[in-house]
Design a protein around this motif. Structure first.
Motif, PDB file in Angstrom:
ATOM      1  N   ASP A  54       0.829  -1.204   0.000  1.00  0.00           N
ATOM      2  CA  ASP A  54       0.000   0.000   0.000  1.00  0.00           C
ATOM      3  C   ASP A  54       0.865   1.256   0.000  1.00  0.00           C
ATOM      4  O   ASP A  54       0.562   2.239  -0.697  1.00  0.00           O
ATOM      5  CB  ASP A  54      -0.946   0.002   1.198  1.00  0.00           C
ATOM      6  CG  ASP A  54      -2.014  -1.075   1.103  1.00  0.00           C
ATOM      7  OD1 ASP A  54      -2.253  -1.581  -0.021  1.00  0.00           O
ATOM      8  OD2 ASP A  54      -2.602  -1.416   2.146  1.00  0.00           O
ATOM      9  N   VAL A  63       2.354   1.691  -3.483  1.00  0.00           N
ATOM     10  CA  VAL A  63       1.330   2.160  -4.421  1.00  0.00           C
ATOM     11  C   VAL A  63       1.078   3.648  -4.208  1.00  0.00           C
ATOM     12  O   VAL A  63       0.984   4.424  -5.171  1.00  0.00           O
ATOM     13  CB  VAL A  63       0.024   1.339  -4.275  1.00  0.00           C
ATOM     14  CG1 VAL A  63      -1.120   1.995  -5.005  1.00  0.00           C
ATOM     15  CG2 VAL A  63       0.235  -0.081  -4.774  1.00  0.00           C
ATOM     16  N   ALA A  64       0.984   4.057  -2.957  1.00  0.00           N
ATOM     17  CA  ALA A  64       0.761   5.473  -2.663  1.00  0.00           C
ATOM     18  C   ALA A  64       1.941   6.317  -3.160  1.00  0.00           C
ATOM     19  O   ALA A  64       1.746   7.396  -3.735  1.00  0.00           O
ATOM     20  CB  ALA A  64       0.555   5.672  -1.163  1.00  0.00           C
ATOM     21  N   ALA A 110       3.948   5.566  -5.641  1.00  0.00           N
ATOM     22  CA  ALA A 110       3.896   5.577  -7.103  1.00  0.00           C
ATOM     23  C   ALA A 110       2.836   6.548  -7.596  1.00  0.00           C
ATOM     24  O   ALA A 110       3.033   7.246  -8.595  1.00  0.00           O
ATOM     25  CB  ALA A 110       3.627   4.172  -7.628  1.00  0.00           C
ATOM     26  N   ARG A 111       1.720   6.617  -6.888  1.00  0.00           N
ATOM     27  CA  ARG A 111       0.654   7.550  -7.268  1.00  0.00           C
ATOM     28  C   ARG A 111       1.123   8.999  -7.165  1.00  0.00           C
ATOM     29  O   ARG A 111       0.727   9.838  -7.966  1.00  0.00           O
ATOM     30  CB  ARG A 111      -0.571   7.335  -6.392  1.00  0.00           C
ATOM     31  CG  ARG A 111      -1.381   6.140  -6.784  1.00  0.00           C
ATOM     32  CD  ARG A 111      -2.641   6.041  -5.964  1.00  0.00           C
ATOM     33  NE  ARG A 111      -3.373   4.845  -6.323  1.00  0.00           N
ATOM     34  CZ  ARG A 111      -4.174   4.196  -5.513  1.00  0.00           C
ATOM     35  NH1 ARG A 111      -4.360   4.632  -4.278  1.00  0.00           N
ATOM     36  NH2 ARG A 111      -4.807   3.120  -5.914  1.00  0.00           N
ATOM     37  N   GLU A 112       1.919   9.273  -6.164  1.00  0.00           N
ATOM     38  CA  GLU A 112       2.410  10.638  -6.000  1.00  0.00           C
ATOM     39  C   GLU A 112       3.359  11.025  -7.131  1.00  0.00           C
ATOM     40  O   GLU A 112       3.431  12.193  -7.504  1.00  0.00           O
ATOM     41  CB  GLU A 112       3.115  10.779  -4.652  1.00  0.00           C
ATOM     42  CG  GLU A 112       2.169  10.720  -3.467  1.00  0.00           C
ATOM     43  CD  GLU A 112       2.899  10.756  -2.143  1.00  0.00           C
ATOM     44  OE1 GLU A 112       4.132  10.927  -2.135  1.00  0.00           O
ATOM     45  OE2 GLU A 112       2.225  10.579  -1.119  1.00  0.00           O
ATOM     46  N   LYS A 113       4.093  10.072  -7.683  1.00  0.00           N
ATOM     47  CA  LYS A 113       5.069  10.355  -8.729  1.00  0.00           C
ATOM     48  C   LYS A 113       4.424  10.562 -10.096  1.00  0.00           C
ATOM     49  O   LYS A 113       5.004  11.217 -10.955  1.00  0.00           O
ATOM     50  CB  LYS A 113       6.084   9.217  -8.832  1.00  0.00           C
ATOM     51  CG  LYS A 113       7.001   9.115  -7.645  1.00  0.00           C
ATOM     52  CD  LYS A 113       7.970   7.965  -7.821  1.00  0.00           C
ATOM     53  CE  LYS A 113       8.850   7.793  -6.603  1.00  0.00           C
ATOM     54  NZ  LYS A 113       9.763   6.655  -6.750  1.00  0.00           N
ATOM     55  N   ILE A 114       3.241   9.980 -10.313  1.00  0.00           N
ATOM     56  CA  ILE A 114       2.596  10.039 -11.624  1.00  0.00           C
ATOM     57  C   ILE A 114       1.706  11.272 -11.700  1.00  0.00           C
ATOM     58  O   ILE A 114       0.872  11.506 -10.827  1.00  0.00           O
ATOM     59  CB  ILE A 114       1.759   8.765 -11.882  1.00  0.00           C
ATOM     60  CG1 ILE A 114       2.655   7.537 -11.909  1.00  0.00           C
ATOM     61  CG2 ILE A 114       0.966   8.877 -13.157  1.00  0.00           C
ATOM     62  CD1 ILE A 114       1.906   6.233 -12.072  1.00  0.00           C
ATOM     63  N   ASP A 115       1.879  12.046 -12.786  1.00  0.00           N
ATOM     64  CA  ASP A 115       0.995  13.198 -12.978  1.00  0.00           C
ATOM     65  C   ASP A 115      -0.285  12.735 -13.682  1.00  0.00           C
ATOM     66  O   ASP A 115      -0.333  11.649 -14.254  1.00  0.00           O
ATOM     67  CB  ASP A 115       1.702  14.306 -13.755  1.00  0.00           C
ATOM     68  CG  ASP A 115       2.059  13.898 -15.169  1.00  0.00           C
ATOM     69  OD1 ASP A 115       2.038  12.694 -15.448  1.00  0.00           O
ATOM     70  OD2 ASP A 115       2.357  14.794 -15.984  1.00  0.00           O
ATOM     71  N   ALA A 163      -0.968   9.363 -16.006  1.00  0.00           N
ATOM     72  CA  ALA A 163      -1.912   8.363 -15.501  1.00  0.00           C
ATOM     73  C   ALA A 163      -3.003   8.093 -16.531  1.00  0.00           C
ATOM     74  O   ALA A 163      -3.362   6.941 -16.784  1.00  0.00           O
ATOM     75  CB  ALA A 163      -2.524   8.827 -14.184  1.00  0.00           C
TER      76      ALA A 163
END
Length: 124
Positions: free
Chosen positions: A43, A46-47, A49-54, A58
């Protein structure tokens, strides 16, 4: 005396099984704790990775994934329909296939029969 010895052996066997059961229980608890830790780490990853993707990236990744899924689904339906058509063609071929040799033999038999009728009628 024999009964006491048998009871002692049974008690020792029960203790051995109980110790093995306890060890398995402890291992199960440890594995469950490890699993929870791994899920928590997943988790967190994943969090991160989400912060790194604009949002645009995405959106592109999601669209690419949906496109691949759509193409795979379409190709699977296409292959299924191709197999069904091939089976239908094979059935038609098996049912109606006639060789040239068969046609010529039937023609020759019909000509011979026709000559016989014409001969009976006096035309030959």
């Amino acid at each position: 005396m024999q009964d006491g010895r048998e009871a002692l052996e049974r008690a020792q066997a029960c203790e051995t099984r109980l110790a093995r059961h306890k060890a398995l229980e402890d291992e199960s608890k440890q594995l469950k704790a490890d699993l929870r830790a791994i899920e928590k780490k997943q988790d967190e990853l994943v969090a991160a990775a989400r912060e790194k993707i604009d949002p645009d990236e995405a959106r592109r990744v999601i669209i690419d994934r949906l496109h691949r899924l759509l193409v795979q689904t379409y190709e699977s339906y296409l292959r299924a329909n191709q197999r069904a058509c091939l089976v239908a063609l094979e059935n038609l071929h098996a049912k109606y296939a006639v060789t040239a040799e068969d046609i010529e033999q039937r023609r020759d038999a019909a000509i011979a029969k026709l000559k016989g009728f014409l001969g009976e009628l006096g035309y030959v």
